[in-house]
Structures are given as structure tokens and as C-alpha cells.
Scaffold this motif. Structure first.
Motif, short mmCIF file in Angstrom:
data_model
loop_
_atom_site.label_atom_id
_atom_site.label_comp_id
_atom_site.label_asym_id
_atom_site.label_seq_id
_atom_site.Cartn_x
_atom_site.Cartn_y
_atom_site.Cartn_z
N LYS A 55 1.93 10.46 14.74
CA LYS A 55 3.20 10.53 14.01
C LYS A 55 4.40 10.48 14.95
O LYS A 55 5.36 9.75 14.71
N GLN A 59 6.75 6.96 15.36
CA GLN A 59 8.18 7.10 15.06
C GLN A 59 9.01 6.73 16.28
O GLN A 59 10.06 6.09 16.17
N GLU A 71 4.58 3.50 5.53
CA GLU A 71 4.03 4.68 4.88
C GLU A 71 3.99 4.45 3.39
O GLU A 71 4.73 3.64 2.85
N SER A 73 3.92 6.25 -0.71
CA SER A 73 4.73 7.28 -1.39
C SER A 73 4.16 8.69 -1.23
O SER A 73 4.90 9.66 -1.31
N GLU A 75 2.78 9.71 1.53
CA GLU A 75 2.88 9.97 2.98
C GLU A 75 1.53 10.37 3.58
O GLU A 75 1.41 11.35 4.31
N THR A 76 0.53 9.57 3.28
CA THR A 76 -0.81 9.84 3.81
C THR A 76 -1.28 8.79 4.82
O THR A 76 -2.33 8.98 5.44
N THR A 78 -0.13 8.02 7.69
CA THR A 78 -0.01 8.43 9.09
C THR A 78 -0.86 9.66 9.41
O THR A 78 -0.74 10.22 10.49
N SER A 83 -1.20 4.25 13.31
CA SER A 83 -0.29 3.89 12.22
C SER A 83 0.18 2.46 12.39
O SER A 83 -0.05 1.84 13.42
#
Length: 89
Positions: A55, A59, A71, A73, A75-76, A78, A83
Motif C-alpha cells: 500500500k 501510493q 482500486e 469500491s 478497497e480490497t 490492495t 497492486s
């Protein structure tokens, strides 16, 4: 070194070999599992570390190239060791 001629399919020729004829990898497996458990804290702790690193790292990359981490909706996406980061157009 190229593989010798064979009547087998290209798929079988490319993937039937284990890559080594030595026994070292097989003999070290018990010790490797014990090291992951005893030194690194077990599979759950290893996975938590990898997810956190993923993560932060993804980022960081997205910030540098000016895009975003891909990602869903919930948020699974990552919650794993890797990723996807959008590439700039």
C-alpha cells in the motif's frame, strides 16, 4: 542451452523440468518453513507486512508519476502483496 529435440509439445518441453537436479531445495524446505514461522512471526505476520509495504509503495509510485493506485469500491485490491498503478497517458 537449447533443449534437445522432442516429440512433446512446446508447453511440456518448457515446463516439465524442475530446473535443478540437486536435492538442496527439497532438503532445505523444513528449515525454510521453520524460519518463516520462528524468525518472521508466521504467515499472517508476513502477509500483513507485505500488504502494508504494498500500500505504501504503490501510493509512493503513483505520487511520483502523478497517477493513482487502481482500486475497487470496496478497497480490497490492495490487500495483497502487489497492486496496479495507473500509467500516465
Amino acid at each position: 542451452m537449447p533443449l534437445p529435440p522432442s516429440a512433446k509439445s512446446a508447453f511440456v518441453n518448457n515446463f516439465e523440468s524442475v530446473g535443478t537436479h540437486k536435492n538442496g531445495p527439497y532438503l532445505s524446505l523444513k528449515g525454510a518453513i521453520a524460519w518463516r514461522r520462528d524468525v518472521l512471526g508466521g504467515e499472517e505476520k508476513i502477509m500483513a507486512y507485505l500488504c502494508d509495504l504494498n500500500k505504501k509503495g504503490s501510493q509512493y509510485v503513483a505520487d511520483i508519476i502523478g497517477t493513482e493506485v487502481l482500486e475497487n469500491s470496496k478497497e480490497t485490491m490492495t490487500n495483497y502483496a502487489m497492486s496496479n498503478v495507473a500509467l500516465p497517458v
